[in-house]
Every structure is written in C-alpha cells, then in structure tokens.
Design an enzyme around this catalytic site. Structure first.
Site, mmCIF file in Angstrom:
data_model
loop_
_atom_site.group_PDB
_atom_site.id
_atom_site.type_symbol
_atom_site.label_atom_id
_atom_site.label_comp_id
_atom_site.label_asym_id
_atom_site.label_seq_id
_atom_site.Cartn_x
_atom_site.Cartn_y
_atom_site.Cartn_z
ATOM 1 N N ASP A 168 -2.852 1.745 6.126
ATOM 2 C CA ASP A 168 -3.350 0.601 5.357
ATOM 3 C C ASP A 168 -2.503 -0.639 5.644
ATOM 4 O O ASP A 168 -1.549 -0.908 4.945
ATOM 5 C CB ASP A 168 -3.324 0.942 3.866
ATOM 6 C CG ASP A 168 -4.031 -0.084 2.990
ATOM 7 O OD1 ASP A 168 -4.775 -0.918 3.531
ATOM 8 O OD2 ASP A 168 -3.827 -0.056 1.774
ATOM 9 N N GLU A 213 -4.454 -9.595 1.591
ATOM 10 C CA GLU A 213 -5.518 -8.745 1.046
ATOM 11 C C GLU A 213 -5.023 -7.929 -0.133
ATOM 12 O O GLU A 213 -5.762 -7.679 -1.092
ATOM 13 C CB GLU A 213 -6.053 -7.822 2.141
ATOM 14 C CG GLU A 213 -7.318 -7.028 1.748
ATOM 15 C CD GLU A 213 -7.023 -5.710 1.035
ATOM 16 O OE1 GLU A 213 -7.955 -5.122 0.447
ATOM 17 O OE2 GLU A 213 -5.858 -5.261 1.043
ATOM 18 N N GLU A 214 -3.765 -7.522 -0.061
ATOM 19 C CA GLU A 214 -3.204 -6.674 -1.118
ATOM 20 C C GLU A 214 -2.829 -7.465 -2.368
ATOM 21 O O GLU A 214 -2.428 -6.874 -3.382
ATOM 22 C CB GLU A 214 -1.961 -5.939 -0.596
ATOM 23 C CG GLU A 214 -2.208 -5.032 0.593
ATOM 24 C CD GLU A 214 -2.932 -3.752 0.218
ATOM 25 O OE1 GLU A 214 -3.320 -3.615 -0.958
ATOM 26 O OE2 GLU A 214 -3.119 -2.893 1.092
#
Length: 410
Positions: free
Chosen positions: A163, A197-198
């Site tokens: 990820d 994104e996180e």
C-alpha cells in the site's frame, strides 16, 4: 507463397550476422546450428527476423525488453520503499519517480498541489501531448511509521510494500512491457502519482485542476489480485467535549470532558448504520482519543477522531451523527472530510471480482471516466508493522495490468 519462403541461405546468414553485430541475445547459436530441415530453417528465419527488428529498435531507443526480470522489479520497489514517503513527506519519492520515468523516455511534470506548496504530484506521459485516453494512477504516500525494505525469499516486507508502492511498480512495468511490445502509442496512457491519499486526498483533489480528462482510470490499491466491484465511502469527523477542570478529589466543582465524550461515543456506537447488498455494513471506528492533563485533574477538554466506512447514504449518515451529538450538551462535532461509496467497472474476462471495505482516491477525481480498481497484495496487512507483498504477486499483476490496460483502450 508465404513471405518467409523467399529467404535463401544467404539471407539466413545475413540475419545471423545482424544478430551478432547488434550484440542481441535472441536465439542460442547452438539452437540455430541444430536447425537442419528447410521448413524449420524458414520458420526460424521468420521468428529471428521479427526478434531482430524489434530488439534492435528497443536496444537503440532505451526501452526495456518484455518479460521483465523480477530482480529489476524488486530493485525498483526496494529503492522506493527505502525512501520515507509518509503523508506530507513525499518530496523525495516524487523527485525520484520523476527522474526515473524520464529515464524511460517519458515526459514528466512535478505539479504543486497548491500555489507555493512543496508537495507535488507527478504526471508522466509519452511524447509531448499531455492528454491521454487512459490514466494509470497510484499514491506515493504511505502511513507512518516508515519501515525500511527487507526481503526473504518471495516475501517483501516494509512500509508501502502493498500500500501502495508494490501495486505502483506493477503498473509501471505493465506499461513498459506493453510499450516494448509496440502496443502503446503517444496519447494512449499517462501516469499520475499523487500525494496525500492516506490523509484527506489533497493530491488527487488537486489533479482536478490539471485541465485534463480521461476515458478511463486504472487505480492501484491492494485488491488481492481481484478487480474491485466497488468500495466503501468514508466520513471522517472529530467529536469534541468541553468540560471544566478541577481537583479530582472534588469532582462536583468541575465537569469531566472525558465522561461527556464517552457518553457521546456510546450513543454513536449504538446506532444501526445502513447496510448495502454490495458493500455490506457501514462501520464506525473510534480511531484516536485524547484529553485531560493528569489523573488528579478533571479533563477540561477531550476529543475523539472517528471514521465511518460508508456502505451507502453518506449524507444521511452525516445527519445521524449530528443528531446524536446534538443530544449531548457541551459536545460538538467537526466534520473533516467525506466521500461517497463507489460502484466500479469490474466485469473483465479472466478476473475474479469482489467489493472492498476500504476507501480510495477514486471519488476525488471528477469526471465520467470508467473507474477500475486493481492491484497485488492484501489490504489486510496494510498499515500494520508486518506489511508485506509477494514478488510473485507483483509479477502476476504486471500481466494482469497489461490485460486491463489493453481492454480499457479498446
């Protein structure tokens, strides 16, 4: 008459000489020497000539060969994973990716996510035309803490393994292989690697200001090699309780913010959240609680950072949160960000498909493009101390990404 039937022995020797002069390892000489029958010789000539033309072009243009060596894949992944790229620290990895993809004869742009920002997305494309039919995209940032790369056998461990750096690497090599095979041209594909994104998605949100649209987007996340049928939305909010500090031996002189917060959290936890036939139940996570200054003082303030994974009706859920919190005096809610659940394109021959319980950047990119979510690795080990991915999963994903890219370009 077939085209290769016109070749004679002198042409055969010329091809072998051309192979040697270009220093191309195409067919072992021992194998060539074993070709005796005229029919087999002609078939070998046909194959060899195609290989020479293709490989000579690739060697001179600097494009990698097909059938990527897993060592090359691991080396790129190792380099990326050893760069700390936790959210808000993506500068170095973005610089490296821009330089790397430029070395592969792509045009690369580092685009600030806001005027004066030191955070940049990386956008890359073939030739000089920025517009492409298909967007191939992944996120550069990872969750903290940074865990360096390590490998044992087929298993790569470390932050970003699944990820999202492993899936990103699979996309890169898929595009490179298709390009080497002559199946991509300028205007077909572009890469977008985003920050954040996180943590709220500012990178993908900023991508809407690029002035570009695409026919389809292929988004990389760990889906266990399956195409996602859809994924849940997210509603992130903070609940803040306001109390009055006093000596804990005389609690009647004050008001405990932590107790106020716990009462509100209990009521939120008792809500029956919506359920979707496709995505399953909506779920609440109370991710972070803080408040107070010591055991002998009633807390003046306490707060909880929460996330609701939305299976359906994000606005209705948001209203329910408001109504629950409004029943508690001295407690308020601060909504941070939200995005709805997504139903995606998933019917592709030869692919398993299932819904995903997590969220992605997909809802943040505006447009009516097709949306496909796919990648190697499992979300079940993401964000943990033992995040990992298998090299064999990445290699399989290279081939599967190639299939998806060609299908989306039809």
């Amino acid at each position: 008459m077939s085209w290769w039937a016109a070749y004679d022995d002198s042409d055969y020797e010329k091809l072998r000489s051309l192979r040697r002069s270009n220093n191309l390892s195409l067919t072992p000489p021992t194998l060539l020497n074993q070709v005796d029958s005229p029919t087999n010789k002609l078939l070998t000539i046909a194959t060899l000539s195609i290989q020479i033309i293709k490989s000579s072009y690739l060697a001179k243009s600097g494009i990698m060969a097909t059938n990527t060596d897993s060592k090359e894949v691991v080396e790129l992944l190792k380099t990326l994973m050893n760069i700390e790229s936790t959210s808000e620290k993506e500068l170095e990895i973005g610089q490296y990716l821009a330089t790397y993809i430029q070395s592969r004869s792509f045009t690369a742009e580092r685009i600030p996510i806001a005027a004066g920002s030191t955070r940049h997305n990386v956008y890359a494309y073939l030739g000089q035309e920025r517009k492409a039919r298909l967007l191939v995209t992944a996120h550069m940032d990872t969750v903290p803490p940074h865990i360096p790369f390590s490998i044992e056998g087929d298993v790569v461990r470390g932050r970003g393994a699944c990820d999202d750096l492993g899936p990103m690497v699979a996309q890169i090599f898929a595009v490179e292989e298709l390009r080497a095979e002559g199946k991509l041209k300028e205007g077909d594909v572009s890469f977008l690697w985003v920050v954040g994104e996180e943590k709220g998605g500012p990178g993908m949100i900023a991508a809407n200001d690029m002035g570009l649209t695409w026919e389809a987007g292929l988004f990389a996340e760990p889906t266990e090699g399956k195409v996602a049928k859809g994924h849940k939305g997210n509603l992130v909010f903070e609940v803040i309780a306001h109390g009055k500090a006093c000596h804990s031996g005389y609690p009647h002189l004050g008001k405990s913010a932590t107790l106020l917060l716990f009462d509100a959290m209990r009521d939120l936890g008792a809500v029956d959240w919506p359920v979707s036939d496709l995505l399953g139940p909506t779920t609440l996570n109370i991710g972070k609680i803080e408040g107070g200054v010591g055991y002998n003082i009633l807390a003046a303030e306490a707060k909880a950072l929460c996330s609701i994974r939305v299976a359906k009706d994000v606005e209705g859920i948001k209203q329910t949160v408001r109504e629950v919190i409004d029943k508690h005096p001295d407690v308020e809610v601060d909504f941070k960000f939200q995005y709805p659940e997504m139903v995606l394109q998933w019917e592709f021959e030869g692919f398993e498909a299932e819904p995903m319980a997590y969220g992605t950047d997909i809802p943040r990119l505006k447009g009516d493009h097709k949306k496909v979510l796919y990648g190697p690795g499992s979300i079940r080990v993401a964000h943990g101390k033992d995040e990992y991915i298998l090299v064999s999963e990445i290699m399989e994903a290279i081939e599967k990404n190639k299939e998806l890219i060609l299908e989306l370009l039809k």
